[in-house]
Design an enzyme around this catalytic site. Structure first.
Site, PDB file in Angstrom:
ATOM      1  CD  GLN A   1      -1.232  -0.041   3.685  1.00  0.00           C
ATOM      2  OE1 GLN A   1      -2.403   0.217   3.497  1.00  0.00           O
ATOM      3  NE2 GLN A   1      -0.743  -0.328   4.871  1.00  0.00           N
TER       4      GLN A   1
ATOM      5  CB  SER B   1       1.423   7.364   4.979  1.00  0.00           C
ATOM      6  OG  SER B   1       0.450   6.729   5.748  1.00  0.00           O
TER       7      SER B   1
ATOM      8  CD  GLU C   1     -16.969  -6.880   3.203  1.00  0.00           C
ATOM      9  OE1 GLU C   1     -18.117  -6.389   3.148  1.00  0.00           O
ATOM     10  OE2 GLU C   1     -16.491  -7.630   2.331  1.00  0.00           O
TER      11      GLU C   1
ATOM     12  CG  ASN D   1      -6.443   3.652  18.839  1.00  0.00           C
ATOM     13  OD1 ASN D   1      -6.470   3.261  17.671  1.00  0.00           O
ATOM     14  ND2 ASN D   1      -6.319   2.845  19.866  1.00  0.00           N
ATOM     15  CD  GLU D   2      -4.263   9.442  19.964  1.00  0.00           C
ATOM     16  OE1 GLU D   2      -3.824   9.036  18.868  1.00  0.00           O
ATOM     17  OE2 GLU D   2      -3.940   8.926  21.049  1.00  0.00           O
TER      18      GLU D   2
END
Lengths: 388, 354, 388, 354
Positions: free
Chosen positions: C125, C128, C243, C371-372
């Site tokens: 991938q 970023s 999903e 997670n933020e």
């Protein structure tokens, strides 16, 4: 580093211990959020004062005995260890007292401090306003100067003990149009003055623990101002740091319930140990309470060496408020089904002590500056992270 | 494998929620919290009039025969509206208990009929607690004595009310004497009934706790959108957002655990004890965090009697140790995981293969 | 609600179980972050493919067997339960695969999917960028359209598996001057193309787990674009929800270490129980992993009923990443002094499994949206709190 | 009652910090992490040249006689700069062990002299771990066999290196045979020496963990001021602020617990075991949270070998179970609190009154 007490300190401890053993009421006093309880606590404060144990750190001329902070820590250890009554006048004695000591005139000291020490005068704080909670600088209650007196108008809220108290202290905007921290004055207001209306607020436990205070053209003489006109924020904040925080919540205040929690656990070991995490939590509570005590002695030592103490009080605030929650939550877990019982219930023995404490602990992360605000303060002032 | 509710079950839940939102509004609730007795009667009568007391009664006895799975939705609504113990204890847990009594018990059919008609109030005294909820209101008390189920008339007991933090709860000690005449089941049969009753009571509480958690979250979201500090809604501060997001997380993860437990109980799954206690642990957790973060978001307001939050918060604290202390439910799961030699392979979630 | 498996589902489970029992390498493969390990994993993937167990949910014409999500959960339970090798091509198979399935043309599906299922093509991938981490819309790598091809320039980073992979997929800004989510295109780039430079990034464990990819006038034919020009964000996000999250981290991925943790605890009970909190943590790990599995079955049921699943994937992400940390941290606490040993150490037996997992768990709250960010998403999209 | 350090102690700490900031810079540290042996020698020689190896040696033997209290500052600097085990193990823990040996041990004075001169490298094998740090470097090994202290030459042992996550650590299994000839102390005397040595080792690690926590916090603050997301420094986000504030809180509360333990050890307080383990628990906690939140603040960068954070983070994970597993220190405190009948009154913090 020398972690033992001097002969004098040990003697002081024993004196306090013996006096408390002889004088602490055998039966717990009713809560000071009731009229009856308030008066009984006032009587207790008078008794403490007569034994010069009310404000041990104050100079003798104001009713104290000129002790230092270490003595005070010792006093607190004995006081809480003996299960003595809560200090009904602590907002005056601990918060306002230090302020007057630092910024009051000689007259103001003589006028206010002795009666505060004896609790002849009971004091309520009047900081918060409906739109100035965490954001204290948002104060909008007004004080207009007219020659030798102010006329104050506005509303304060969350005023602890205001229902039965004699006086209130707080900040008022004395410079019209001023913003934020500027133009505020620190005023002392008699609660029986004309134009003062007090409306109780029921706390979680259903008792009138707070009040709203409404000021409608209340006349307050200039002699009741602490510090200069417009300097109220400075006056209020100067003693808001470490010492004020420590006085408000001494380590012994947490060591005593932690000690009782350990006993509760030991007495109910078989039940508690059904959940493996309880024992670890109990040990942590005791250990955290002791760490807070160590931290206090350490900081007091540094203060005595002339060190400036900064945002430690924010860290302390976060620490003790979370510790308090853990102590009482763990007790609730051990007590199980009977933990929810009120004092009046037949099955409630020790339960009411724990339930009262549990409810009160809920407020810890909120009052005296929410823990979110305290974390912001630490991040910005200690770690240097950007404000916005 | 179909882990979903039927359309009917979901619609029924919605209807109950609508009904309770008017009949058990915060204002009505506040009445019940403030006064002694009368308002409960009103509410219970309304509820019986809707036929809700007949939900669990077997269809053969004129009821709707609603099982634990559907009840796991219902109890969430009861929790969300903080409905007093009596409804779930009589219409769900008590009805289940009476249905499980041997048919030889003379009063069984009569009681089931009466519950159906909303004419019987029950109180259940299980040894997991020294306190019996709503004993003062009860027309009949179902009391545990070891493995025995006793049916006791209120005339033959001494009831000592014990006031609790949730003033809508009527908790009491019940002093009574077991006798052959009162005994309705015993031995293995009685043991199974009590085991199932404890599980059903615990599951009922689990659902209510989850409903309470959701209510506290909703109240906090609402408050955080109104209250401003530093010139902004407090709901726009990251700390507030994250606190409330964490509550949402606890609620979402608890739901399937609750539903699985209900399914196990309804199908008499051999691990029902464990599944019910797991549900309780997750729902206890969700309610505890909801209370903790809600009072924080409400600030000083959250510490007052005046805001509605306090009723839901106190009820969650009380229920946390009702139908089994929180430690007892932790213990059942911990024992299973730590002190057995069961292989906990990923394939075993639903299968109990050998 | 019916929580038992059909005969067909049980048979499928048994088939998978038996095949894995016969085929999973007895010796753990070396990490796929090494050249050797990568090739061995590619061979394993081929073997899975040949048994049509590589992509069980894909249509048979692309190398799958047309299973549904329940079958897939069953497959994963058996796969992880058997301790089978990590899925080296999962970013292609699980992330890109769904995207091509939904947005690819018939030609693209036929061209890319079978070779992806067999791992003849390995995929990396390329999302970023140095200044587009959590803020993915900040992408600045450019793709200029010139007739039948794009010329791409820019830099991607944190590209998992890029060092040995054959292809990369990612978003590129194809409309000059466009902002945020607009004007991006979803492109597939062969990593052996002229102008591609790959520079490895060593992960915490010292292995080349990621890479930076530099594009210097790389020519990519238009047939390598998924979806329309400028629609890349829509294409990327459409399958980014429930999903994708579930495929990336199936419950069995956590149930298996939780099961091993329970065994580790039982085998070392005396040592572990010295700290009362360990037992409770072990039970919580297992219980949380099971809850995540229940949640997956529940959500799959609702998806099968046609329900739209929203921000649950954000909650799932937070939940499993924190669970993963707790599982491996607890194992470290039980292992004590030997937990720090690398695979090569003589005293390390099971230790390396735990240490590898512990290190990898550290990244959980960071990758796939911190997670933020996930908490912000929940607060804003589920709870309706304001954006700013 | 004076819970503060002397001016001298504070100045000494500062000087050591300045020295290490150049000699043990992240670049030098990275060398040690990447290569096998040589760089440690350089660093250790530099350190010995500064006389640091003589700190703990009694003044009578030509050392500085520095006690545990002063070392609780020193170890924080060693942690902050992630200095390899050898220094603290030889100059502090090992020197303490040798000083405690009976004067009848022939080699005692010689060893103390050699440590003073920086000419003796020590490794200590305590039964709390199967791993001995820096055994390969050691000129002499001090090995535990039940209550006995054995002085063993590297010629008589088999050393099997065991690679660990902190590649600056040289951990090894040491196979050796106790004999009368190697035995330097035994019985109660040996037991006390080993008990004190474990406490000193644990305290040394506690200080280092606290220093590591501070370093991780500093690195994270620095990173959060540079790194931008959504157009702002990430340090301005409330979530990042609160994560780092919580680390600061853990560090601050751990300090006095560490210092009290040092004072207890120096003064042979009867509760030294408990105090040292309490210090370890708090310092372990601080370092663990610092690692957790630092990697989070660093985002994906925190997961790379390239940022300095990884060295301090891994070292903190490794030290967490060095000189006593974290569970063993938890156990000592939990046992004291839960399984004794000691009254834990607030007045008992420093007093051990009867």
């Amino acid at each position: 580093m020398e972690l033992t007490f001097s002969k004098e300190q040990q003697n002081f401890r024993l004196e306090v211990r013996e006096w408390l053993a002889a004088n602490v009421p055998k039966q717990k006093l009713p809560t000071y959020d009731t009229k009856e309880g308030f008066e009984l606590h006032r009587q207790w404060e008078k008794k403490l004062f007569d034994a010069t144990l009310s404000m041990v750190m104050w100079p003798t001329k104001y009713g104290g005995r000129g002790c230092d902070l270490i003595d005070w820590l010792i006093f607190e250890e004995e006081y809480y260890g003996a299960g003595a009554p809560g200090r009904v006048n602590q907002n005056g004695q601990l918060l306002l007292g230090s302020t007057i000591m630092e910024f009051g005139t000689a007259e103001q000291k003589a006028r206010f401090l002795p009666k505060m020490a004896s609790s002849e005068d009971m004091w309520a704080q009047a900081w918060s306003e409906p739109n100035a909670g965490s954001d204290m600088a948002n104060i909008s209650s007004k004080a207009e100067l007219h020659g030798d007196h102010y006329i104050i108008n506005g509303q304060k809220t969350w005023s602890t003990r205001a229902i039965y108290a004699d006086w209130a202290f707080g900040l008022f905007r004395s410079e019209a149009g001023s913003k934020r921290h500027h133009g505020l004055s620190f005023l002392l207001v008699p609660l029986d003055a004309e134009g003062v209306t007090i409306r109780p607020i029921k706390a979680l436990d259903g008792e009138d623990a707070f009040a709203e205070i409404f000021f409608d053209n209340v006349k307050v003489p200039v002699e009741n101002r602490i510090g200069d006109d417009g300097q109220g924020w400075h006056v209020a904040m100067a003693t808001a740091g470490f010492e004020r925080g420590l006085l408000l919540r001494s380590p012994a205040r947490f060591q005593q319930p932690a000690r009782r929690l350990v006993k509760l656990y030991r007495d109910n070991k078989a039940v508690a140990d059904r959940d493996a995490s309880i024992g670890a939590a109990v040990a942590k509570c005791w250990s955290d309470a002791e760490a807070y005590a160590l931290s206090a002695y350490n900081t007091v030592g540094r203060v005595n060496n002339g060190e400036k103490i900064g945002a430690e009080s924010s860290l302390n605030k976060i620490f003790w408020s979370e510790l308090d929650l853990l102590i009482f939550q763990t007790a609730m877990d051990i007590l199980g089904a009977t933990g929810q019982l009120l004092r009046s219930a037949e099955l409630a023995k020790e339960q009411a002590y724990w339930l009262d404490g549990f409810l009160f602990a809920q407020a810890g992360p909120i009052y005296a500056g929410t823990n979110e605000i305290q974390r912001n303060i630490v991040a910005e002032r200690v770690l240097g992270l950007p404000k916005k | 494998m179909d882990f979903t509710f039927t359309e009917d079950q979901l619609l029924f839940r919605e209807a109950i929620g609508r009904f309770l939102s008017t009949e058990a509004s915060p204002e009505n609730l506040r009445d019940i919290w403030s006064n002694e007795q009368a308002p409960i009667d009103n509410l219970l009568e309304q509820i019986c009039a809707q036929g809700l007391s007949a939900l669990s009664i077997p269809e053969a006895n004129g009821g709707l025969g609603m099982g634990d799975i559907a009840w796991s939705l219902m109890t969430q609504e009861l929790g969300y509206y903080a409905v007093v113990d009596q409804l779930a204890d009589a219409a769900y847990v008590g009805a289940g208990l009476i249905s499980a009594l041997p048919n030889t018990v003379a009063l069984k059919a009569e009681y089931l009929d009466k519950i159906c008609e909303g004419k019987l109030r029950l109180a259940i005294g299980h040894e997991c607690s020294p306190l019996v909820a709503d004993a003062q209101l009860a027309g009949v008390l179902l009391m545990q004595h070891n493995n025995e189920v006793h049916i006791v008339s209120p005339d033959n007991v001494r009831i000592t009310p014990n006031a609790s933090i949730d003033t809508s709860r009527r908790l009491a000690q019940v002093d009574w004497q077991p006798s052959d005449k009162t005994c309705a089941a015993s031995g293995e049969e009685g043991q199974i009934i009590w085991q199932e009753t404890l599980n059903r009571g615990a599951l009922s509480v689990a659902g209510q706790l989850l409903g309470l958690a959701q209510r506290m979250l909703d109240l906090s979201v609402e408050y955080s959108l109104q209250r401003k500090q530093f010139g902004k809604e407090i709901g726009s501060f990251q700390a507030v957002k994250h606190q409330l997001a964490d509550v949402a997380g606890k609620i979402e993860i608890a739901k399937p655990v609750l539903y699985r437990a209900a399914c196990s109980l309804e199908n008499k799954h051999p691990l029902s004890d464990i599944h019910v206690s797991q549900a309780r642990n997750f729902c206890n957790d969700a309610a505890a965090l909801a209370a903790r973060h809600s009072i924080q978001v409400h600030g000083a307001m959250g510490y007052t009697w005046e805001v509605d939050l306090q009723m839901y918060m106190k009820r969650s604290w009380a229920l946390n140790n009702t139908w089994g202390d929180s430690t007892c439910h932790q213990a059942r799961v911990q024992n299973y995981v730590l002190n057995t030699d069961v292989d906990l392979a990923p394939s075993k979630t639903f299968e109990v293969m050998s």
